[in-house]
Design an enzyme around this catalytic site. Structure first.
Site, PDB file in Angstrom:
ATOM      1  N   SER A 140       1.456  -9.904  -0.796  1.00 30.11           N
ATOM      2  CA  SER A 140       1.200  -8.458  -0.711  1.00 30.11           C
ATOM      3  C   SER A 140       1.634  -7.828   0.609  1.00 30.11           C
ATOM      4  CB  SER A 140      -0.280  -8.175  -0.946  1.00 30.11           C
ATOM      5  OG  SER A 140      -1.080  -8.984  -0.106  1.00 30.11           O
ATOM      6  N   GLU A 196      -9.836   7.607   4.326  1.00 29.98           N
ATOM      7  CA  GLU A 196     -10.735   6.809   5.163  1.00 29.98           C
ATOM      8  C   GLU A 196     -10.094   5.441   5.290  1.00 29.98           C
ATOM      9  OE1 GLU A 196     -11.084   4.634   1.969  1.00 29.98           O
ATOM     10  OE2 GLU A 196     -11.820   6.650   1.593  1.00 29.98           O
ATOM     11  N   LYS A 215       0.803  -1.235   0.000  1.00 33.69           N
ATOM     12  CA  LYS A 215       0.000   0.000   0.000  1.00 33.69           C
ATOM     13  C   LYS A 215       0.832   1.281   0.000  1.00 33.69           C
ATOM     14  CE  LYS A 215      -4.370  -1.415   2.097  1.00 33.69           C
ATOM     15  NZ  LYS A 215      -4.167  -2.856   2.363  1.00 33.69           N
TER      16      LYS A 215
HETATM   17  C1  LIG Z   1      -5.027  -3.813   1.837  1.00 34.51           C
HETATM   18  C2  LIG Z   1      -4.354  -5.082   1.554  1.00 34.51           C
HETATM   19  C3  LIG Z   1      -4.793  -5.925   0.509  1.00 34.51           C
HETATM   20  C4  LIG Z   1      -6.006  -5.649  -0.322  1.00 34.51           C
HETATM   21  O1  LIG Z   1      -5.938  -4.517  -1.125  1.00 34.51           O
HETATM   22  P1  LIG Z   1      -5.731  -4.592  -2.714  1.00 34.51           P
HETATM   23  O2  LIG Z   1      -6.040  -3.221  -3.169  1.00 34.51           O
HETATM   24  O3  LIG Z   1      -6.700  -5.614  -3.247  1.00 34.51           O
HETATM   25  O4  LIG Z   1      -4.340  -4.999  -2.965  1.00 34.51           O
HETATM   26  C5  LIG Z   1      -4.061  -7.082   0.261  1.00 34.51           C
HETATM   27  N1  LIG Z   1      -3.003  -7.424   1.005  1.00 34.51           N
HETATM   28  C6  LIG Z   1      -2.569  -6.651   2.032  1.00 34.51           C
HETATM   29  C7  LIG Z   1      -1.381  -7.104   2.818  1.00 34.51           C
HETATM   30  C8  LIG Z   1      -3.228  -5.458   2.335  1.00 34.51           C
HETATM   31  O5  LIG Z   1      -2.786  -4.709   3.366  1.00 34.51           O
END
Ligand SMILES: *Cc1c(COP(=O)(O)O)cnc(C)c1O
Length: 405
Positions: free
Chosen positions: A374, A106, A84
């Site tokens: 992610s 938000e 993010k």
């Molecule tokens: C917020 C988040 C997501 C989901 O958000 P996307 O916009 O779909 O990538 C996925 N993995 C992690 C670790 C997150 O913090």
């Protein structure tokens, strides 16, 4: 700049926000073609966030499953523990070009709030984060972190006191303070140009994957797998591979506890339907009046009733396949990855891993799977300890509460 992906996307917002979004689009489009801006963006990704993140060959897991080779793109090693931060850095630099002094966001689970508060501190913005009262109660650690970073967290006490009410409160603030403030959107959704802009920022992930696979003497991935909340980490990993039809792209939604409204966050193949909510056209979990439905996932970042418009388009085009993993499958995947590879993934990312663990044994050994991890699992400590019924952790918490509070 294109404002739609097929029939999806667009800019369905109150009249008074149109000029603001047009200015954002103009400034972003200029920055996109400006070498100086790209250099600056890359500079902060490298020296602040810690890019490039590694692509790790998961040797033990691959051998254990006995099929395709699994590579992990470890986005969890970014500052704040997930992907993010990348689109927050990008938007902060754009906000500078717009001469804004304040960031508004938000947040539901608090992850986007923490990433926004982080870039606000770094780039000298004041920062206001709206959060539903119910979410504040559930996500105290992130509220604490945002405050340490200097952000003002405003509790939202109307409606269901969760994310969608926080969106409304943040939008109201934005409309009243457009001259000073930039609204930081946390995924590839919302009105144009946010889906395009955040996708462009995140596509560094897929470009790095391409380059790093070459270093392993791999030509291309056969599969790229990513979890999908709003869709930013998935679009980041997928975008550079879209034109290569030999690369299968798989998005993994949250299967939650099972079937039925309120039990999962599956927008495709489940109860989802096309609609216009929160400024854009896409698939949503909604009722007949277009009211968003409750969702559930053990992974807070996947617990969202909408999905980015480009993902809806690419799904219709059959360019991205969508599957889902349940809460329990994700929990098992956390354990498997922790034990076999020494990486504790975020519960969101564990959804993608759970699917890779099913897929790999069905493929031959030359095939290559890349999983976009992610985020890292630190933020899920409390959820994991509870789910794995760790008595010692429970005793620790009880003692902490007794000690000096
Ligand atoms: C917020 C988040 C997501 C989901 O958000 P996307 O916009 O779909 O990538 C996925 N993995 C992690 C670790 C997150 O913090």
């Amino acid at each position: 700049m294109k404002s739609h992906f097929g029939q999806y996307g667009g800019r369905y917002v109150p009249e008074m926000l149109i000029p603001v979004l047009e200015e954002l689009e103009k400034v972003y489009f200029k920055a996109k073609k400006d070498k100086k801006f790209q250099k600056e963006f890359e500079y902060y990704l490298k020296t602040f966030s810690g890019r490039p993140t590694p692509l790790t060959y998961a040797k033990n897991l691959t051998e254990k499953l006995g099929g395709a080779k699994i590579y992990l793109k470890n986005e969890g090693l970014n500052l704040t523990g997930a992907h993010k931060i990348t689109h927050c850095i990008g938007q902060a630099l754009i906000a500078k070009r717009l001469c804004k002094t304040r960031l508004i966001a938000e947040t539901g689970a608090g992850q986007h709030g923490v990433a926004t508060a982080t870039v606000a501190a770094k780039f000298g913005f004041s920062c206001t984060v709206y959060m539903g009262e119910v979410d504040i109660e559930r996500q105290r650690p992130n509220v604490f972190l945002m405050k340490q970073l200097g952000a003002t967290v405003i509790p939202v006490s109307f409606g269901s006191k969760t994310l969608k009410d926080a969106v409304n409160a943040a939008l109201k603030d934005y409309i009243e303070n457009v001259d000073s403030s930039h609204y930081v959107l946390g995924s590839v959704l919302g009105p144009h140009p946010y889906p395009t802009m955040n996708r462009d920022f995140q596509s560094i992930v897929g470009r790095e994957i391409k380059k790093q696979l070459k270093e392993y003497q791999e030509n291309k991935p056969d599969f790229v797998i990513a979890c999908v909340g709003g869709g930013s980490n998935a679009m980041g990993a997928f975008t550079p591979f879209l034109t290569n039809k030999q690369v299968a792209l798989i998005g993994v939604e949250a299967g939650g506890r099972g079937k039925g409204i309120g039990e999962n966050a599956i927008r495709f193949s489940g109860e989802g339907s096309i609609g216009v909510v929160e400024g854009y056209k896409s698939y949503f979990l909604q009722d007949n009046d277009g009211q968003l439905q409750p969702t559930h996932s053990i992974a807070a970042g996947l617990d969202y009733p909408g999905i980015g418009p480009e993902l809806s388009f690419l799904r219709d085009q059959k360019r991205i396949d969508f599957v889902s993993s349940t809460d329990n499958e994700a929990l098992r995947a956390v354990k498997v990855l922790a034990n076999s590879e020494g990486i504790i993934p975020a519960l969101e990312s564990a959804h993608a891993l759970a699917y890779a663990i099913k897929l790999a044994p069905t493929l031959s050994k030359e095939k290559v799977i890349v999983v976009n991890v992610s985020g890292r699992g630190d933020k899920d400590l409390f959820i994991l300890a509870k789910a794995f019924k760790d008595k010692n952790f429970y005793e620790f918490l009880k003692k902490e509460v007794g000690n000096g509070y």
